[in-house]
Design a protein around this motif. Structure first.
Motif, PDB file in Angstrom:
ATOM      1  N   UNK A 151      -1.173  -1.673  -0.168  1.00 50.66           N
ATOM      2  CA  UNK A 151      -0.354  -2.280  -1.222  1.00 50.66           C
ATOM      3  C   UNK A 151       1.116  -2.275  -0.821  1.00 50.66           C
ATOM      4  N   UNK A 152       1.563  -1.178  -0.255  1.00 50.76           N
ATOM      5  CA  UNK A 152       2.953  -1.066   0.207  1.00 50.76           C
ATOM      6  C   UNK A 152       3.252  -2.156   1.237  1.00 50.76           C
ATOM      7  N   UNK A 153       2.350  -2.323   2.202  1.00 55.76           N
ATOM      8  CA  UNK A 153       2.533  -3.349   3.230  1.00 55.76           C
ATOM      9  C   UNK A 153       2.640  -4.735   2.585  1.00 55.76           C
ATOM     10  N   UNK A 154       1.792  -5.000   1.602  1.00 57.77           N
ATOM     11  CA  UNK A 154       1.793  -6.310   0.967  1.00 57.77           C
ATOM     12  C   UNK A 154       3.102  -6.566   0.216  1.00 57.77           C
ATOM     13  N   UNK A 155       3.487  -5.657  -0.672  1.00 60.08           N
ATOM     14  CA  UNK A 155       4.655  -5.941  -1.523  1.00 60.08           C
ATOM     15  C   UNK A 155       5.976  -5.922  -0.758  1.00 60.08           C
ATOM     16  N   UNK A 156       6.001  -5.299   0.403  1.00 59.20           N
ATOM     17  CA  UNK A 156       7.227  -5.261   1.204  1.00 59.20           C
ATOM     18  C   UNK A 156       7.341  -6.444   2.166  1.00 59.20           C
ATOM     19  N   UNK A 186      -5.680 -10.753   0.940  1.00 62.56           N
ATOM     20  CA  UNK A 186      -6.602 -10.797   2.080  1.00 62.56           C
ATOM     21  C   UNK A 186      -5.958 -10.237   3.341  1.00 62.56           C
ATOM     22  N   UNK A 187      -4.675 -10.514   3.514  1.00 64.15           N
ATOM     23  CA  UNK A 187      -3.967 -10.061   4.720  1.00 64.15           C
ATOM     24  C   UNK A 187      -3.987  -8.541   4.869  1.00 64.15           C
ATOM     25  N   UNK A 188      -4.020  -7.808   3.734  1.00 65.75           N
ATOM     26  CA  UNK A 188      -4.002  -6.335   3.801  1.00 65.75           C
ATOM     27  C   UNK A 188      -5.356  -5.714   3.461  1.00 65.75           C
ATOM     28  N   UNK A 189      -6.397  -6.538   3.392  1.00 62.62           N
ATOM     29  CA  UNK A 189      -7.729  -6.018   3.113  1.00 62.62           C
ATOM     30  C   UNK A 189      -7.998  -5.744   1.650  1.00 62.62           C
ATOM     31  N   UNK A 190      -7.160  -6.282   0.771  1.00 55.51           N
ATOM     32  CA  UNK A 190      -7.368  -6.148  -0.675  1.00 55.51           C
ATOM     33  C   UNK A 190      -8.130  -7.366  -1.163  1.00 55.51           C
TER      34      UNK A 190
END
Length: 143
Positions: free
Chosen positions: A110-115, A72-76
């Motif tokens: 996705x990059x923002x989330x996993x990092x 949710x934080x990254x719009x996914x």
């Protein structure tokens, strides 16, 4: 009907740094859905030795519950998740245990989330629970 081309499937739990950089560094092409085929350990294996009686499935479900906020934080957003109960076409030595879908607005999201440190903190449950997985990126979004 068999294909004459060799077909190999290899489950993995983590990526190499090169694989991660290649995947997340690909040209941006908009929304995508990630198909996650999951195989659980019989018992969770945490690096710090905690919860040795916990099933791999239950460790992964800890991750699954916590990752909702990260998505949710990254719009996914999460999609369908459920047990795999059979195979209609093809052959595989051992079926995966579960499939889970997640839609991402972009590779950047996705990059923002996993990092993010908050994601890294929950990934320990994913790694403890999984014996292996396949992650398949598909173009598009949920209907």
């Amino acid at each position: 009907m068999q294909t004459s081309e060799p077909f190999t499937v290899t489950n993995a739990v983590t990526l190499s740094a090169d694989q991660l950089a290649a995947f997340l560094g690909a040209a941006e092409d908009g929304p995508f859905v990630m198909i996650n085929l999951l195989k659980f350990r019989e018992r969770a294996v945490y690096a710090d030795g905690r919860d040795p009686e916990l099933s791999g499935r239950d460790a992964y479900l800890r991750y699954g519950m916590a990752v909702q906020a990260e998505l949710a934080r990254v719009g996914a957003k999460p999609g369908y998740a459920g047990p795999i109960t059979g195979l209609m076409i093809g052959e595989v030595g051992t079926l995966w245990d579960m499939v889970a879908l997640a839609q991402y607005p972009s590779l950047a999201a996705m990059r923002e989330m996993v990092m993010a440190p908050s994601y890294q903190a929950i990934a320990v449950h994913r790694e403890a629970g999984l014996l292996g997985q396949l992650n398949i990126k598909t173009k598009g979004q949920f209907a």
